[in-house]
Scaffold this motif. Structure first.
Motif, short mmCIF file in Angstrom:
data_model
loop_
_atom_site.label_atom_id
_atom_site.label_comp_id
_atom_site.label_asym_id
_atom_site.label_seq_id
_atom_site.Cartn_x
_atom_site.Cartn_y
_atom_site.Cartn_z
N GLY A 19 7.68 -0.18 -6.02
CA GLY A 19 7.12 1.11 -6.41
C GLY A 19 7.02 2.04 -5.22
N GLY A 20 6.01 2.91 -5.25
CA GLY A 20 5.87 3.92 -4.21
C GLY A 20 4.70 3.72 -3.28
N ASP A 21 3.96 2.61 -3.41
CA ASP A 21 2.78 2.39 -2.56
C ASP A 21 3.18 2.06 -1.13
OD1 ASP A 21 0.89 2.82 -4.55
OD2 ASP A 21 0.91 0.73 -5.20
N THR A 22 2.47 2.64 -0.18
CA THR A 22 2.60 2.27 1.22
C THR A 22 1.26 1.72 1.70
OG1 THR A 22 1.99 4.50 1.94
CG2 THR A 22 4.35 4.03 1.70
N LEU A 23 1.30 1.01 2.80
CA LEU A 23 0.09 0.36 3.30
C LEU A 23 -1.01 1.37 3.56
CD1 LEU A 23 -1.19 -2.33 4.21
CD2 LEU A 23 -0.27 -1.87 6.50
N HIS A 24 -0.70 2.44 4.29
CA HIS A 24 -1.76 3.40 4.64
C HIS A 24 -2.25 4.19 3.43
CE1 HIS A 24 1.85 5.94 4.89
NE2 HIS A 24 1.05 6.96 4.67
#
Length: 558
Positions: A19-24
């Motif tokens: 998907g589009g989630d990033t850690l920050h």
């Protein structure tokens, strides 16, 4: 930096695995929703180890600290795509640094604090880092000074001195950071880390991994361990590899969990933190779980009331330990089997109810006809192949190389040609020997590494098979076997044992008799015994079989 092809990104995204989630971005979401919830807790002996004060940060403070570090790095010239060689123990500054690099689009390459100048030069030669981030001191090691001597042409920055000198809460240039973020929007398919193989069979290799790859491993781990939103996770393994990054850092970001840090492993302190911080889930070394199982009085001295379950792994577990901790103590055990490259298998009370199965067997994920459910099974393909011909093995009891593909698996080693890394149809060749097993044959059992197998006159012996049984021998703190050269048979088996404190080691005859009583075949019995003070292990706790063989060659046999 991106390693996945557009075709792979499209396929994984359309399937719903990426998907589009990033850690920050995950951290920012929790900082908005639950700003005062606990996010990260340092170990109480941090100042003694590092000269830096311990911190307790909520999500708002952790988000602000990561932005502060991102702004400092940006001011020092670090930008999107730059690689940072990071040598830090488990401290809150390292956690914040992961989030900061994620914001900038930079890449963290974490290495163990145990590594010295030789390894630093090795890693830097492959990574070509923009800078090295470390500590002025860890225990009696002057890490920053050593790095500057080893890598005179690389900037070396020590946290607490050169970076985050005042700790969390310092002012920083928000406008410059905002301008950078606008110019370099984050993408979940960008590489966020380059971790390194454990190096048990050769020179460590860099493993680039994207946000999406890590999140896939995190979801598998969370499902296996039944992780829950907002709970407290105690992380005793260094945040440099799959077990800690995929098992703790990314799950804490997904679930808004409190991440309690521990490092290096100190069993009394670990047990104290587990109780004082009211940890709900942790991954414990097998040796510690064995000790808790063998010493009921030690278990009774501790308050494990908040703990839901233990995870463990890295070596086959003891069935007796699982039976004791689950049956008498009431705490489930989850057996994890993974790697930086993206192996992500697990054995749980639901998929392997018996201790004998869960100790050493893992469900055959992605194989048609299996009874397993969930995203890990749906998204993963596994196969066993003959190590020489590459032909698929489908019969139980025949060792072969495990191959795997799926959203958690990487695209290839850094700076490597890729030759021999993947099968023709794209499955990663793990180098791990497994055999199909169980009744019905729905499981894999790890029998060793492709290069670990002992060849005794043509009879192939798996060291890990004997290791598992030896762990149950009374009075041993550690035990493992390895090969030693024999002019007639090529190789024979040597047992290497570490006696428990105030305990006499067994004789070779006693050990062999006990192994026979446990059902070990006679041809697998050790023909040599070496008593050691400790087994050689890599920074993630695995026995380094090659180093063990070197020690054996230097020791006088018993």
């Amino acid at each position: 930096m991106r390693t996945s092809t557009p075709e792979r990104i499209r396929a994984m995204t359309e399937a719903g695995y990426w998907g589009g989630d990033t850690l920050h971005a995950l951290l920012a979401g929790w900082a908005r929703r639950t700003p005062e919830a606990p996010a990260v807790v340092d170990q109480p002996n941090k100042e003694e180890l590092t000269d830096l004060p311990p911190h307790r940060l909520d999500f708002a403070a952790l988000a602000a600290f990561s932005e502060q570090l991102a702004a400092e790095l940006l001011a020092r010239g670090v930008g999107a795509g730059d690689r940072l060689l990071v040598q830090l123990p488990n401290i809150s500054e390292l956690v914040a640094l992961y989030y900061a690099a994620s914001q900038l689009g930079a890449i963290i390459s974490p290495i163990p604090v145990q590594y010295g100048a030789h390894e630093l030069k090795q890693f830097a030669g492959v990574l070509e880092p923009a800078a090295v981030i470390t500590l002025a001191r860890f225990r009696d090691q002057e890490l920053a000074a050593r790095a500057r001597e080893a890598l005179p042409e690389s900037p070396v920055w020590a946290v607490g001195t050169d970076l985050a000198a005042g700790g969390p809460g310092q002012t920083f240039d928000r406008e410059a950071l905002a301008a950078h973020l606008a110019a370099h929007p984050a993408d979940a398919n960008d590489i966020v880390t380059v971790a390194w193989t454990s190096g048990t069979t050769g020179t460590p290799k860099g493993v680039p991994r994207s946000h999406n790859m890590w999140l896939a491993i995190a979801r598998n781990t969370m499902a296996a361990g039944d992780y829950r939103e907002g709970e407290t996770l105690l992380a005793p393994f260094p945040l440099i590899n799959m077990a800690a990054i995929g098992g703790f850092l990314f799950p804490s970001a997904l679930l808004g969990a409190n991440l309690v840090l521990h490092h290096p492993m100190d069993p009394p302190l670990y047990l104290r933190q587990l109780q004082q911080e009211r940890a709900t889930f942790t991954i414990a070394p097998p040796a510690l779980l064995n000790q808790l199982a063998q010493r009921p009085e030690l278990w009774q001295q501790c308050d494990f009331g908040s703990l839901r379950a233990f995870g463990s792994g890295s070596v086959p577990l003891s069935p007796a330990m699982i039976a004791k901790i689950e049956g008498d103590y009431g705490k489930p055990i989850v057996n994890f089997y993974g790697s930086n490259e993206g192996i992500s298998l697990f054995s749980t009370p639901a998929t392997a109810p018996s201790p004998e199965y869960r100790a050493a067997m893992f469900p055959r994920l992605g194989v048609p006809g299996m009874p397993w459910e969930g995203e890990a099974h749906a998204s993963t393909i596994t196969r066993v192949i003959d190590t020489e011909s590459g032909a698929e093995i489908t019969a139980p009891g025949t060792p072969g190389e495990l191959c795997i593909s799926g959203p958690a698996v990487f695209d290839g080693y850094l700076g490597h040609s890729g030759e021999g890394v993947f099968t023709d149809d794209g499955l990663f060749r793990t180098g791990d020997l497994v055999e199909i097993c169980g009744e019905p044959a729905n499981y894999y059992r790890i029998v060793g590494r492709c290069k670990d197998i002992i060849n005794r006159g043509g009879m192939k012996i798996s060291p890990s098979d004997i290791d598992t049984v030896l762990e149950g021998y009374p009075g041993l703190a550690e035990a493992a076997v390895c090969a030693y050269a024999d002019p007639m048979l090529g190789e024979k088996v040597c047992a290497c044992v570490v006696p428990a404190p105030d305990t006499e080691p067994p004789s070779l005859e006693q050990l062999c008799q006990w192994l026979l009583e446990q059902g070990i075949a006679k041809f697998k019995l050790p023909e040599r015994l070496v008593v050691l003070d400790a087994l050689p292990r890599n920074p993630v706790g695995k026995v380094v079989r090659g180093n063990l063989q070197d020690l054996v060659s230097e020791e006088t046999p018993s």
